[in-house]
Design a protein around this motif. Structure first.
Motif, PDB file in Angstrom:
ATOM      1  N   UNK A  96      27.672  34.286 -85.591  1.00  0.00           N
ATOM      2  CA  UNK A  96      28.599  33.515 -86.439  1.00  0.00           C
ATOM      3  C   UNK A  96      28.671  32.036 -86.080  1.00  0.00           C
ATOM      4  N   UNK A  97      28.389  31.680 -84.816  1.00  0.00           N
ATOM      5  CA  UNK A  97      28.381  30.263 -84.463  1.00  0.00           C
ATOM      6  C   UNK A  97      27.270  29.506 -85.196  1.00  0.00           C
ATOM      7  N   UNK A  98      26.211  30.236 -85.599  1.00  0.00           N
ATOM      8  CA  UNK A  98      25.117  29.604 -86.334  1.00  0.00           C
ATOM      9  C   UNK A  98      25.544  29.178 -87.733  1.00  0.00           C
ATOM     10  N   UNK A  99      26.648  29.678 -88.205  1.00  0.00           N
ATOM     11  CA  UNK A  99      27.095  29.352 -89.560  1.00  0.00           C
ATOM     12  C   UNK A  99      27.908  28.071 -89.605  1.00  0.00           C
ATOM     13  N   UNK A 100      28.152  27.461 -88.457  1.00  0.00           N
ATOM     14  CA  UNK A 100      28.949  26.239 -88.414  1.00  0.00           C
ATOM     15  C   UNK A 100      28.073  25.040 -88.750  1.00  0.00           C
ATOM     16  N   UNK A 101      28.715  23.888 -88.856  1.00  0.00           N
ATOM     17  CA  UNK A 101      27.976  22.658 -89.162  1.00  0.00           C
ATOM     18  C   UNK A 101      27.162  22.174 -87.970  1.00  0.00           C
ATOM     19  N   UNK A 102      27.481  22.673 -86.770  1.00  0.00           N
ATOM     20  CA  UNK A 102      26.730  22.302 -85.569  1.00  0.00           C
ATOM     21  C   UNK A 102      26.246  23.566 -84.865  1.00  0.00           C
ATOM     22  N   UNK A 103      25.200  24.208 -85.391  1.00  0.00           N
ATOM     23  CA  UNK A 103      24.726  25.466 -84.804  1.00  0.00           C
ATOM     24  C   UNK A 103      24.204  25.253 -83.396  1.00  0.00           C
ATOM     25  N   UNK A 104      24.413  26.243 -82.508  1.00  0.00           N
ATOM     26  CA  UNK A 104      23.973  26.088 -81.117  1.00  0.00           C
ATOM     27  C   UNK A 104      22.462  26.109 -80.950  1.00  0.00           C
ATOM     28  N   UNK A 105      21.737  26.639 -81.912  1.00  0.00           N
ATOM     29  CA  UNK A 105      20.273  26.717 -81.861  1.00  0.00           C
ATOM     30  C   UNK A 105      19.716  26.096 -83.142  1.00  0.00           C
ATOM     31  N   UNK A 106      18.697  25.236 -83.044  1.00  0.00           N
ATOM     32  CA  UNK A 106      18.112  24.666 -84.272  1.00  0.00           C
ATOM     33  C   UNK A 106      17.604  25.777 -85.192  1.00  0.00           C
ATOM     34  N   UNK A 107      17.838  25.602 -86.474  1.00  0.00           N
ATOM     35  CA  UNK A 107      17.441  26.657 -87.414  1.00  0.00           C
ATOM     36  C   UNK A 107      15.926  26.831 -87.462  1.00  0.00           C
ATOM     37  N   UNK A 108      15.188  25.770 -87.241  1.00  0.00           N
ATOM     38  CA  UNK A 108      13.728  25.903 -87.203  1.00  0.00           C
ATOM     39  C   UNK A 108      13.305  26.805 -86.040  1.00  0.00           C
ATOM     40  N   UNK A 109      14.034  26.724 -84.934  1.00  0.00           N
ATOM     41  CA  UNK A 109      13.732  27.597 -83.797  1.00  0.00           C
ATOM     42  C   UNK A 109      13.988  29.054 -84.168  1.00  0.00           C
ATOM     43  N   UNK A 110      15.064  29.299 -84.901  1.00  0.00           N
ATOM     44  CA  UNK A 110      15.384  30.660 -85.330  1.00  0.00           C
ATOM     45  C   UNK A 110      14.305  31.171 -86.280  1.00  0.00           C
ATOM     46  N   UNK A 111      13.853  30.327 -87.194  1.00  0.00           N
ATOM     47  CA  UNK A 111      12.819  30.749 -88.141  1.00  0.00           C
ATOM     48  C   UNK A 111      11.516  31.083 -87.416  1.00  0.00           C
ATOM     49  N   UNK A 112      11.190  30.278 -86.423  1.00  0.00           N
ATOM     50  CA  UNK A 112       9.970  30.548 -85.658  1.00  0.00           C
ATOM     51  C   UNK A 112      10.091  31.872 -84.906  1.00  0.00           C
ATOM     52  N   UNK A 113      11.261  32.125 -84.321  1.00  0.00           N
ATOM     53  CA  UNK A 113      11.478  33.383 -83.608  1.00  0.00           C
ATOM     54  C   UNK A 113      11.403  34.564 -84.561  1.00  0.00           C
ATOM     55  N   UNK A 114      11.897  34.396 -85.773  1.00  0.00           N
ATOM     56  CA  UNK A 114      11.846  35.468 -86.765  1.00  0.00           C
ATOM     57  C   UNK A 114      10.404  35.843 -87.077  1.00  0.00           C
ATOM     58  N   UNK A 115       9.571  34.846 -87.241  1.00  0.00           N
ATOM     59  CA  UNK A 115       8.148  35.112 -87.503  1.00  0.00           C
ATOM     60  C   UNK A 115       7.492  35.826 -86.326  1.00  0.00           C
ATOM     61  N   UNK A 116       7.861  35.426 -85.115  1.00  0.00           N
ATOM     62  CA  UNK A 116       7.280  36.041 -83.926  1.00  0.00           C
ATOM     63  C   UNK A 116       7.709  37.505 -83.791  1.00  0.00           C
TER      64      UNK A 116
END
Length: 936
Positions: A48-68
């Motif tokens: 849920x912290x990722x849904x804020x205006x200042x997410x703790x992890x860059x969204x590009x990092x999350x997308x890359x992890x999803x692909x992995x």
């Protein structure tokens, strides 16, 4: 906050390879898997912290992890299981789990739910992948837990409860600690829905289970610390939200002390310390409360925890207000507000604005209080936009209304009645208006978009219908819940009601409409006092007539005082409204007279004699029909023969808001429909064997078996009579009364009449249902959720079942029962019952009501005259129990109906109904109450 215990998940690290292993291939896959390459986040607060205006992890990092993660699973599933000796099923399931967390973090909720579904389907297929004992059951449990966690944060508390219960059911009995954890989770969820009795029940079960297995606090301190914390927090919340009770506060204090002594984790100890400080403050032990609050503030600074610091300052501000340190209170509340704004935490911003508004109220600084409340309202609207048209929307808004109601109080204090009424009306029927707007605007979409929306709606209705049956396996239920969430998300992307603002009519326009209709409106505001601050309630009635708006003060009247009097009317109005003895029929006139004197008498002076009245109730007023308030009781508390009621003074109708009452004051003419009435009735229930499993209160301790549903012999005569009264009536009895026939009939008829058993679900309003006949395409259960997504310009729905007006009481929305569903569908008006009634009285009253409608009377006048006629014809049944429960919601305007072919018919019901004695009728009522249903 529910905590997902990741340490309990079955993540399998690879063991030493054997000679039979395909070592290189497996290790290559594991290099990509989350067990070797840690994902940027997993289930827990990080999502849920990722849904804020200042997410703790860059969204590009999350997308890359999803692909992995997806690549890792593809690699693992491509292995030949017969060539690999090491167990790796847990690694595959771990990729599913991490993928759902990453998708949720990216707000791709429909994809996350589909992945949950895919993961369970993979396990259900029984893959031949090597695994250790317990892997399959453990991962099924974990997936339900994670999905329940996501549903919780998305606001679908009913679905969240379902999945946490599934997690509990999938937990082996030997795993006592996990079972205790899930019981606490489910209790916490019920607490969030303000279902305090269920929350207490689950907490007691958790404590009982721990004691049964000798899990003493000294050996399991973390478990007991959490248990004590939840119980203390529940007692504190309940006494502050309902009736202020110092004994409950003392118990909360003692539990918090015990939990704090056991807590080892800093977070749990901090939570318990805050709870202890708060309970001590409300008990007046201020020195200790201040010291404990300072301890938490020091911990927050040491940990650089902005969220905790903001929360602790909020609590400190309340302490300062209790000790009348006004300047200190304002300072810390403003500091908390600043931190909350920097974090983007809308909930804390709302609470800070509420605290500042209350602070200025206590100082009688009305303009400053108004400014804070208005800013708090703006925060709430910002929060609400992301929740529009979801179940949480109505639940959450009910909890936020205290800011709006503070604004009403301050405007009243400044003698601004028009602004106060406008502010009050904006808190009412918001969810209902959203549902109506959503259904209405769908007709204005381009054809391709509308086709897509219709397809989603049909599929969603089918899924929810399937969820209402009791023949589903656990896997099927989980799959359908996931599908439901995905469909809702897709539908919401197409249809956004948050951008559609419904204009609020001005007081001048309202008065003009009332002048045309020759009626008045009274909107009640029952205040909630703050006992610890010594503020007296500021309750008020807004009386709107054709020429003016008046405010009538209701001194010393509060929601608690009204609720106490309602409860004393009859056992029908006690907890769970379950009649257990014959005394339920004998209504005590004393509380009915007291309610009249406090609610009706003060406003009656401002109303022309005999003028029709629309009442906008507040809080516990929804439980009592306004027409049965006693105007005179010369014979004593149980002498209904000499008593007089509001019924004998004027016609009354109910609605949820003034603007809604004005909006529904006119409906389509008779030419819009091919027939006047369509009636559906069920007299025999051989096809329904007891209660469907999804309808009773959810929980593993709830029996899902019930006796066969009793027949309703009066329905046959009811259908026959309606056929005689209306030349063009379409009547559907028993096997002809199907959901498909009803869907067609609502498009053709101006009046829809339903007579059958009705289910009133104790915790989930969407699962309220009417019983129809099952066929090849439907199960015969007409659920509330199946009606909410449709738009029908229906002038009148008559719900002849018992308790069809009842439901979960939601702030600003009234009771979310079956009548609410028909209003959401677009019905201009509904006639429904607030408690179980005997067939004789219901059928006799309905006959006269329809004859009055055919004579051209307005709906409220027709219902009033029908009740008066019943009292004249049944001098032995003058208790309001017999004639009182039927209420009209919505437009009272007359309908354009063809006259009755034989108006002289007055006793059509006597032949088939006379055989039903009063004793049998009451026995039937007792049966329905005992198994949790209502029927007509």
């Amino acid at each position: 906050m529910l905590v997902v215990l990741l340490s309990t998940l079955l993540v399998l690290a690879p063991t030493a390879p054997s000679v039979a292993d395909s070592t290189d291939d497996l290790d290559a896959c594991l290099q990509l898997a989350p067990t070797r390459s840690a994902p940027p986040l997993s289930w827990g607060d990080g999502v849920p912290k990722m849904w804020s205006s200042t997410p703790p992890v860059p969204r590009d990092t999350v997308r890359a992890a999803l692909s992995q993660v997806r690549s890792a699973r593809a690699c693992l599933r491509a292995l030949n299981p017969s060539a690999v000796a090491r167990p790796y099923l847990g690694n595959i399931m771990r990729t599913f789990q991490v993928e759902t967390a990453l998708l949720a973090a990216l707000r791709r909720f429909s994809d996350a739910f589909e992945t949950f579904e895919e993961a369970r389907a993979y396990l259900d297929a029984g893959p031949s992948v090597p695994s250790v004992e317990g892997t399959r059951t453990g991962w099924t449990r974990s997936l339900h837990q994670d999905q329940g966690f996501l549903y919780y944060h998305l606001g679908n508390l009913s679905a969240s409860i379902t999945h946490y219960l599934k997690a509990l059911q999938k937990t082996p009995k030997a795993e006592v600690g996990l079972r205790v954890t899930h019981l606490l989770d489910v209790g916490r969820l019920h607490q969030h829905t303000q279902d305090y009795s269920s929350a207490h029940r689950y907490y007691r079960r958790a404590q009982g289970l721990a004691r049964k297995h000798d899990r003493a606090p000294e050996q399991h301190p973390a478990e007991w610390a959490r248990l004590f914390h939840h119980r203390a927090d529940l007692l504190l919340e309940q006494t502050l939200n309902t009736e202020f009770d110092r004994a409950s506060l003392r118990q909360a204090r003692d539990l918090a002390r015990r939990g704090r002594a056991l807590a080892e984790a800093p977070g749990r100890r901090t939570d318990l310390t805050l709870t202890l400080s708060e309970s001590l403050g409300y008990l007046g032990t201020f020195d200790q409360a201040y010291a404990l609050n300072a301890e938490v503030r020091q911990h927050a600074r040491a940990q650089n925890d902005a969220r905790l610091r903001a929360l602790t300052l909020l609590k400190l501000g309340v302490l300062h207000m209790q000790t009348e340190r006004w300047s200190e209170a304002e300072s810390v509340l403003n500091t908390s507000l600043t931190i909350s704004e920097q974090m983007g935490n809308l909930d804390y911003q709302r609470r800070a604005r509420r605290g500042l508004g209350r602070l200025h109220e206590l100082q009688r600084s009305w303009a400053a209080a108004e400014a804070q409340y208005r800013k708090g309202v703006a925060v709430i609207e910002q929060s609400r936009e992301s929740l529009t048209a979801t179940q949480w929307s109505s639940t959450a808004f009910a909890q936020w209304r205290d800011v709006h109601r503070g604004l009403v109080r301050t405007l009243l204090a400044q003698n601004e009645p028009r602004a106060a009424l406008a502010a009050l009306d904006r808190t009412r029927a918001r969810h209902l208006q959203d549902l109506r707007t959503q259904a209405r605007v769908s007709t204005q979409m381009p054809p391709t978009t509308r086709a897509r929306l219709d397809s989603l709606g049909r599929t969603l209705a089918d899924v929810r219908t399937q969820l209402g049956t009791d023949s589903l396996s656990n896997a099927e239920q989980v799959r359908l819940h996931a599908r439901e969430a995905a469909l809702l998300s897709a539908r919401q992307q197409i249809l956004r009601t948050d951008s559609l603002k419904t204009s609020q009519p001005s007081v001048k326009k309202m008065s003009a409409t009332l002048a045309q209709r020759d009626r008045a409106v009274v909107s009640y505001f029952l205040d909630d006092p703050w006992p610890v601050y010594g503020r007296a309630p500021r309750s008020m009635a807004f009386v709107l007539t054709e020429d003016t708006l008046r405010t009538v003060s209701l001194p010393n009247l509060s929601q608690d005082s009204v609720r106490a009097r309602v409860t004393n009317i009859s056992p029908l109005f006690a907890a769970r409204q379950a009649p257990q003895h014959m005394n339920a029929m004998h209504f005590d006139l004393r509380p009915l007279r007291a309610l009249h004197d406090r609610l009706y008498a003060p406003v009656a002076e401002s109303l022309p004699a005999g003028q029709s009245l629309t009442v906008i109730p507040d809080g516990p007023m929804f439980h009592v029909p306004f027409s049965m308030l006693a105007t005179a009781t010369p014979g004593g508390r149980y002498d209904h023969t000499q008593a007089r009621f509001v019924l004998q003074e004027r016609p009354t109708a109910l609605d949820l808001s003034v603007s809604l009452a004005i909006d529904t004051s006119a409906g389509p003419g008779r030419a819009s429909y091919s027939r006047d009435l369509a009636a559906f009735g069920m007299s025999s229930f051989e096809k329904h064997r007891g209660l469907p499993g999804s309808l009773p209160a959810s929980g593993p301790d709830t029996s899902e078996t019930a006796a066969s549903l009793p027949p309703l012999p009066g329905v046959q005569a009811e259908m026959d009579a309606l056929g005689r009264l209306f030349d063009d009536a379409a009547t559907f009895l028993d096997e002809r009364a199907t959901e498909g026939a009803l869907a067609d009939a609502t498009r053709e008829a101006g009046i829809l009449h339903l007579a059958s058993h009705a289910y009133v679900h104790p915790t989930s309003p969407l699962q309220n249902a009417f019983l129809l006949h099952p066929d090849s395409s439907s199960d015969g259960l007409l659920f509330l959720h199946e009606l909410q997504g449709q738009h029908r310009s229906l002038p009148l729905a008559v719900l002849s079942g018992c308790s069809t007006a009842r439901g979960t009481l939601r702030g600003g929305e009234g009771m979310a029962g079956l009548q609410y569903a028909f209003r959401a569908m677009g019905a201009d008006a509904t006639v429904a019952n607030l408690w179980p009634v005997a067939d004789q009285s219901s059928v006799a009253l309905m006959e006269t009501f329809y004859e009055n409608l055919q004579a051209g009377q307005p709906k409220d006048q027709a219902l009033r005259q029908a009740k008066l006629t019943y009292r004249e014809d049944h001098p032995d049944n003058l208790s309001p129990f017999f004639w009182g429960p039927t209420v009209l919601y919505g437009s009272p305007q007359p309908l354009q109906l063809a006259p009755s072919p034989d108006p002289s018919l007055r006793s059509w019901w006597t032949g088939g109904i006379a055989v039903l004695t009063a004793l049998f009728a009451w026995a039937l009522v007792r049966f329905r109450s005992r198994i949790g249903i209502a029927a007509s």
